[in-house]
Every structure is written in C-alpha cells, then in structure tokens.
Design a protein around this motif. Structure first.
Motif, short mmCIF file in Angstrom:
data_model
loop_
_atom_site.label_atom_id
_atom_site.label_comp_id
_atom_site.label_asym_id
_atom_site.label_seq_id
_atom_site.Cartn_x
_atom_site.Cartn_y
_atom_site.Cartn_z
N LEU A 78 0.79 -1.42 0.09
CA LEU A 78 -0.04 -0.16 -0.02
C LEU A 78 0.90 1.22 0.00
O LEU A 78 0.67 2.05 -0.69
CB LEU A 78 -1.10 -0.06 1.20
CG LEU A 78 -1.92 0.96 1.21
CD1 LEU A 78 -3.05 0.99 0.15
CD2 LEU A 78 -2.80 1.03 2.52
N GLY A 79 1.88 1.25 0.85
CA GLY A 79 2.87 2.34 0.89
C GLY A 79 3.43 2.73 -0.43
O GLY A 79 3.94 3.66 -0.98
N TYR A 80 3.99 1.44 -0.94
CA TYR A 80 4.73 1.45 -2.15
C TYR A 80 3.97 2.05 -3.15
O TYR A 80 4.65 2.74 -4.00
CB TYR A 80 5.20 0.12 -2.48
CG TYR A 80 6.45 -0.02 -3.31
CD1 TYR A 80 7.80 -0.23 -2.86
CD2 TYR A 80 6.30 0.12 -4.86
CE1 TYR A 80 8.91 -0.12 -3.84
CE2 TYR A 80 7.27 -0.16 -5.72
CZ TYR A 80 8.62 0.00 -5.11
OH TYR A 80 9.59 -0.01 -5.96
N GLY A 81 2.83 1.69 -3.45
CA GLY A 81 1.67 1.97 -4.53
C GLY A 81 1.62 3.43 -4.25
O GLY A 81 1.70 4.16 -5.28
N PHE A 82 1.45 3.93 -3.10
CA PHE A 82 1.07 5.37 -2.80
C PHE A 82 2.27 6.37 -3.08
O PHE A 82 1.95 7.42 -3.99
CB PHE A 82 1.03 5.85 -1.31
CG PHE A 82 0.89 7.05 -0.95
CD1 PHE A 82 -0.19 7.92 -1.20
CD2 PHE A 82 2.10 7.67 -0.34
CE1 PHE A 82 -0.29 9.04 -0.77
CE2 PHE A 82 1.85 9.15 0.02
CZ PHE A 82 0.70 9.68 -0.25
N LEU A 105 1.96 8.97 -6.20
CA LEU A 105 2.55 10.37 -5.80
C LEU A 105 3.75 10.83 -6.89
O LEU A 105 3.66 11.84 -7.44
CB LEU A 105 3.04 10.35 -4.36
CG LEU A 105 3.70 11.87 -3.94
CD1 LEU A 105 2.82 12.74 -4.11
CD2 LEU A 105 4.25 11.50 -2.40
N GLN A 106 4.60 9.84 -6.99
CA GLN A 106 5.65 10.16 -8.14
C GLN A 106 5.06 10.70 -9.40
O GLN A 106 5.58 11.69 -10.02
CB GLN A 106 6.57 8.87 -8.28
CG GLN A 106 7.88 9.26 -9.17
CD GLN A 106 8.70 8.00 -9.22
OE1 GLN A 106 8.18 6.85 -9.32
NE2 GLN A 106 9.99 8.22 -9.06
N ALA A 107 4.01 9.90 -9.86
CA ALA A 107 3.36 10.00 -11.25
C ALA A 107 2.67 11.41 -11.06
O ALA A 107 2.83 12.18 -11.98
CB ALA A 107 2.45 9.18 -11.61
N ILE A 134 6.08 18.84 -15.13
CA ILE A 134 6.09 19.27 -16.50
C ILE A 134 5.06 20.36 -16.73
O ILE A 134 5.45 21.16 -17.77
CB ILE A 134 5.58 17.93 -17.46
CG1 ILE A 134 6.49 16.62 -17.36
CG2 ILE A 134 5.37 18.22 -18.82
CD1 ILE A 134 6.11 15.33 -17.80
N PHE A 135 4.18 20.27 -16.15
CA PHE A 135 3.05 21.49 -16.22
C PHE A 135 3.85 22.93 -15.95
O PHE A 135 3.49 23.86 -16.64
CB PHE A 135 1.91 21.27 -15.34
CG PHE A 135 0.97 22.47 -15.35
CD1 PHE A 135 0.11 22.51 -16.16
CD2 PHE A 135 0.90 23.36 -14.32
CE1 PHE A 135 -0.96 23.79 -16.52
CE2 PHE A 135 -0.09 24.28 -14.23
CZ PHE A 135 -0.79 24.63 -15.20
N TYR A 136 4.45 23.02 -14.83
CA TYR A 136 5.07 24.22 -14.55
C TYR A 136 6.24 24.40 -15.25
O TYR A 136 6.68 25.65 -15.57
CB TYR A 136 5.36 24.23 -13.01
CG TYR A 136 4.01 24.48 -12.16
CD1 TYR A 136 3.29 25.58 -12.26
CD2 TYR A 136 3.58 23.26 -11.19
CE1 TYR A 136 2.22 25.72 -11.28
CE2 TYR A 136 2.40 23.38 -10.48
CZ TYR A 136 1.68 24.60 -10.56
OH TYR A 136 0.67 24.65 -9.85
#
Length: 611
Positions: free
Chosen positions: A77-81, A85-87, A94-96
């Motif tokens: 769960l923590g790894y997936g979070f 978050l990284q994505a 990229i936006f800024y």
C-alpha cells in the motif's frame, strides 16, 4: 553611413557564470512557477531515493519469509502510494516547467521589443533586420527551452546525486566510493568536449543570423531579383551560408554524439565496479543481497543524473551562444537618450507624460553644430541656420551633401556632436525625444504602410482620431477619391508593406497619416521623387494649402516642387552656399540656377519625346 553591424565575437571557453546570472534574471519574472517546478522535481528525487530502500527492505525481510501478510499488504500500500505520488509530481513538474518556458520567451521578447523601441536611428542604420530577427525568434526559443527544462533538470540531478551520495555513504561507504570514483573522469571528459561544442555552436548561430538576414532581403527584394535575373546569384550565396551553418552544426552534433556515449561507458564502469565489489562482500557475508541490489539501483540512479547533467551542460554550452547574442542586444545602449531630469518631467518614449508637453511654435536654430556618422568623414562643421515659424524651407544639393542629415538632426533622430539645436529658443535636449517626435510629421521617399486597412494606416497618425477626422485628413491631400473607389473603400487591406497599392497611393496615405497628427514641424524627404507627375501635382497642391501654418522642410530632387518655398537652401559639402527664394536664386545665376535650368531642359526634352 555606418558600416553594417558585424557579428559579435565571444570568447568565453566554458560556462560564463556572469552571463548566466544576467540570464537568470529573466527567469526571475517567472519565479513562482519555477519554484513550483523545482519543488515538485525535488519531491520526485526524494521518492526516487526512497523506492530502492523499500526494495532492499522487501528483499531482506519478505524474501526470507520474515513478516506477516498484513506487513506485506501495508508495504504494498505504501509502495503503491509513493508510485502514484511520483506520477503526480512528474505531471506537475512538466506543467510548471512548460509555463516557465512560455513565460521566459514572452518576457524576453517583451524586453527585446522594448529595447528596440528605445534604440536610435543609428542602430537601425547599421543593423540588418535578420540580425534582430534571429535573436527575437530562434535565440529566444532556444534559451527559454534551456532555462525552463534544463535548469530544472540540473537542479533535480544535483539534488538526486547529493541525496544518493549521503545515503550511500551512510549505508556502506566502501561501495559508495566505488561509485564516486568515476565522477572526476566524467568531469574531465565534459570539460574537454564542452569547450569545443560551444565554439562550433557560436559560429553556427552567427551564420544563422546571416541566413535570416538573407531570407529577409530575399523576400523584400524579390521583385528586384526577378527583374535583374539575379536568382542564381542569390541562390548560390544562400547555399554557401547554409552549407557553412550545416558544417558548423554537424561538428557540434558529432562532438555531442561522442560525448554522451563516453559518459555512458564511464557510468557503466562504475556500475560494474559496484557489482564486482558488492558481489564479493555478499559472498563474504559483509552485506546482505538486498544491500547489493540497493547499490546497483543507486548506481544506475546516480549515473543517470550524472549523464543528464553532462548532457545539460552541453546544452547550456550551446544555449550560451544564443544567450550571448541575445544579451548583446538587450544591453545595447542607445546613443540617443534623455537626461534623468527630462525623463522625470516628460516621461519616457513608452510611458510619456503628455500633459507636460509644451506646444511648438516652430522657431528653429542651429548654433555651431558639428556632426559626423564616421569621425573621419565630417558632414557638418560649425553649421548655423535660423528658421522662423511657419517658414517653408527647401533643401537642395548633391547626394551626400548633408540635406537629410540636417533634417534628421532637426527631428532628433541624431544629436549634434557639438553645438546646439534650439526649438523655440530652448535646446531640444532639455525636452524629451517623445515631446519632439509627437510634434513631427514626416513623409519618406519610400513610404511604409502596415498590414491592415487604409483607415487604420491613416489613423496611426493619431490613434484616437474618429473616422470623420481620418477622412478629413485624406481629403486634405486629395486621397479620399481614390480610397473610396478601392474594393472596400477605407476598409481595404493594403497588404504587407502596402504592396496592394501603387507608390503614389501609398505616398498620399502616408501624407494623410502625417497630417492627421497635426504636427508643428513637417518634413517631406524626397516625397515626390518616385511618383508620377499627376500624383506629384496632387501632393504639391496639398503642400501649398496644408503647410502654410507649419514650419516645414522639403528635400526635393524635382526642383519644380519647391519653387514656391519661402527659402531654398543650396547645400554643398555641409555648407549653405545659396539661400533665398526661387526668384532670388535664379537671379544669382549660381549653382541653383544651373540645376534648375538643366532640369527644366531635360523635362522639355522628355515631353517632346513622349508627345
């Protein structure tokens, strides 16, 4: 006049920190978005460092059967979070960064355009349009891209490397040193390549300016090229320029293509060293397998930003060539400017205080004025002239005698090297450039119209003028009749540079535009030399009726257009040789008499031939 501006010579062999400090001030205008981009990319770097630590934990704990299903679930769960978050932070980065790129280009072009508005005639006399266009377009585009993406990537790379170095030294300093030992070699390779890449890109960008200028001249002079059958010559010259740019760019590309693989090889050597040393430690029981895998991941992560930093430094070297050229324009000092106390009272050209502008009566005096474009070729020396209000002054003389120089000095397109020019008994340098120019009406030999409608082009003389006022100005110069007969009347599109109209029609529109401003000083600079006799008669009629209440100066090649001038000045080598009315000068039987009778005879001969 002045020789054409040569390409600047830049000789910094590495990254010029002083120059980049100046460039970073451009980014400061977009600092909020830049800080956001840096914040998100820093978070991404932290996540990138954390994930291998979790991988190590999974291998050392879960792989050997330690830990419950609940532990595994919470770990997943923590790894997936962290992955989600990284994505997210990559998306925001990229936006800024994209916003920073656009804003840097926007603000930089705004600064360049502001600079161009404040530069004097002398700058445009010696500067090819292609030189300016290259800086305004390709140089700004390259620089904004580098400053937005590469700058942020550089911060990310250093943040990642510093964090990884600290973590690796804490976990196992011996394996950390195996990774770090490659860094000096990468630096040495980078320094060697960067110097050579920069030299070739500088030369490439310099040739690019010449190519842009050739494009501009080719388009504007297309008709001349066709009529003189010069296509093959211009094409050959263009081929030489593009071939030179291609050769210079290819050298830089070859160097860059060699540089990056060499860095990759050095990185692979470091990775191989970690596997060899770490494998030995695992076999001896000094570290666990999870730690070895951690270091192999860290080695890859460490050398990735190192490779990126090397590439970014190469890009910065390329961009430095653009930055140098662009800053050279932004830092160009105008040789014509107002004093601080004048600016305080009258404002600037772009931000005038028009309420402080005094009216102009039209009394003009040259007092011991000397002027030159090149010091070795003086145009005027201790020149004196007094013009009374509402006088119509004609200037006659050979090409290069100083006629246009006198008028340009009156208009303050240039300033005297020594002496004074008084307008209404005040040295015009005690008032602002904008003040004088707002009272000028100037009709050139080759009038320039802007893309748009006829009515808009006339309204440039006074932007707040009503349609009726525009039409009244057109009627004063007898332009109204031909305008209403155009396809869309006053709404007719004149085309680029007024290309859809005849020279005479453009001249009448430019005359109406100048009159709409209701100037106190009016200048006609060879305004009838390139038009037909019918249009000349129209303009002559307008001059007779409209300029009676204005101080005016007429530079004329056709002497028949100036016979009614109050004073005719015969200028030879910067000196007034004859001064008087047409009748007075004809009675002198001097140089003017000779010019007029010769031209009159030519006209009679021409009429007899065409009859």
């Amino acid at each position: 006049m002045n020789p054409e501006l040569e390409e600047e010579i830049f000789d910094a062999e590495g990254l010029d920190t002083g120059l980049w400090k100046k460039i970073l001030r451009l980014v400061a205008q977009s600092k909020k978005n830049l800080y956001r981009a840096l914040a998100f990319i820093t978070v991404e770097a932290m996540i990138g460092v954390t994930l291998p630590v979790l991988n190590r934990h999974a291998i050392d704990v879960f792989f050997v059967g330690i830990g419950t299903n609940k532990d595994i679930f919470l770990f997943a769960l923590g790894y997936g979070f962290l992955v989600v978050l990284q994505a997210f932070v990559v998306y925001k980065f990229i936006f800024y960064s994209g916003k920073v790129e656009m804003e840097v280009a926007y603000f930089t072009r705004q600064s360049i355009m502001e600079k161009l508005q404040n530069l004097s005639f002398s700058f445009f006399d010696k500067t090819p349009s292609g030189w300016v266009m290259a800086r305004l377009t390709s140089d700004v585009a390259r620089l904004s891209e580098i400053l937005s993406w590469s700058l942020v990537d550089l911060v990310w790379g250093f943040a990642m490397m510093v964090t990884l170095t600290v973590v690796m030294l804490v976990i196992n300093w011996k394996l950390a040193l195996v990774v770090l030992v490659v860094v000096p070699f990468v630096y040495a390779v980078s320094a060697w390549f960067q110097k050579r890449i920069l030299i070739n890109y500088r030369k490439s960008r310099a040739v690019n300016s010449k190519i842009t200028s050739a494009f501009s001249e080719g388009i504007s002079g297309a008709k001349t090229t066709k009529t003189m059958a010069l296509e093959s010559m211009h094409y050959g010259e263009f081929q030489v320029l593009t071939s030179e740019m291609k050769a210079r760019t290819m050298r830089a590309i070859i160097l860059n293509s060699l540089y990056v693989p060499i860095v990759i090889v050095l990185s692979s050597v470091g990775n191989a060293g970690v596997i060899w040393a770490g494998g030995s430690m695992v076999m001896s029981g000094a570290i666990q397998i999870g730690t070895l895998i951690l270091f192999t991941q860290y080695a890859g992560q460490f050398f990735e930003p190192l490779r990126n930093i090397s590439g970014i430094l190469a890009q910065l070297q390329m961009a430095q060539a653009s930055a140098e050229r662009m800053l050279s324009l932004l830092e160009t000092e105008s040789d014509l400017s107002d004093k601080e106390e004048v600016v305080a009272k009258y404002g600037t050209i772009l931000d005038p205080i028009e309420s402080a502008y005094e009216p102009i009566v039209g009394d003009i005096e040259f007092k011991n004025v000397s002027f030159h474009y090149n010091e070795s070729e003086p145009i005027l020396k201790n020149f004196n002239l007094t013009v009374k209000p509402k006088q119509r002054i004609a200037l006659v003389g050979e090409t290069g005698s100083g006629k246009s120089t006198i008028v340009n000095l009156i208009c303050r397109f240039y300033e005297p090297i020594s002496g004074e020019i008084l307008i209404d008994d005040v040295d015009y340098r005690e008032r602002s450039i904008g003040w004088l120019h707002s009272h000028l009406g100037y009709v050139l030999q080759s009038p320039h119209l802007f893309s748009g409608s006829v009515i808009d082009n006339i309204r440039y003389g006074r932007l707040d003028a009503s349609d009726d006022e525009v039409m009244d100005a057109a009627k004063l110069v007898d332009a109204h009749d031909f305008i209403v007969n155009l396809e869309d009347g006053y709404q007719t599109d004149v085309g680029e540079g007024g290309g859809r109209l005849s020279t005479g029609q453009k001249q009448l529109i430019s005359f109406a535009r100048a009159l709409l401003a209701n100037p106190s000083i009016f200048v006609l600079d060879e305004a009838t030399s390139s038009i037909d006799t019918e249009t000349e008669a129209v303009i002559q009629h307008a001059v007779e009726n409209v300029l009676r209440e204005k101080t005016s100066f007429i530079i004329a090649h056709r002497l028949s257009t100036i016979v009614s001038a109050d004073r005719i000045l015969v200028i030879r080598k910067g000196i007034i040789e004859e001064d008087g009315s047409h009748a007075e000068l004809m009675a002198l039987e001097g140089y003017y008499h000779q010019l007029y009778t010769h031209q009159f005879a030519e006209n009679l001969e021409l009429e007899s031939v065409t009859a």
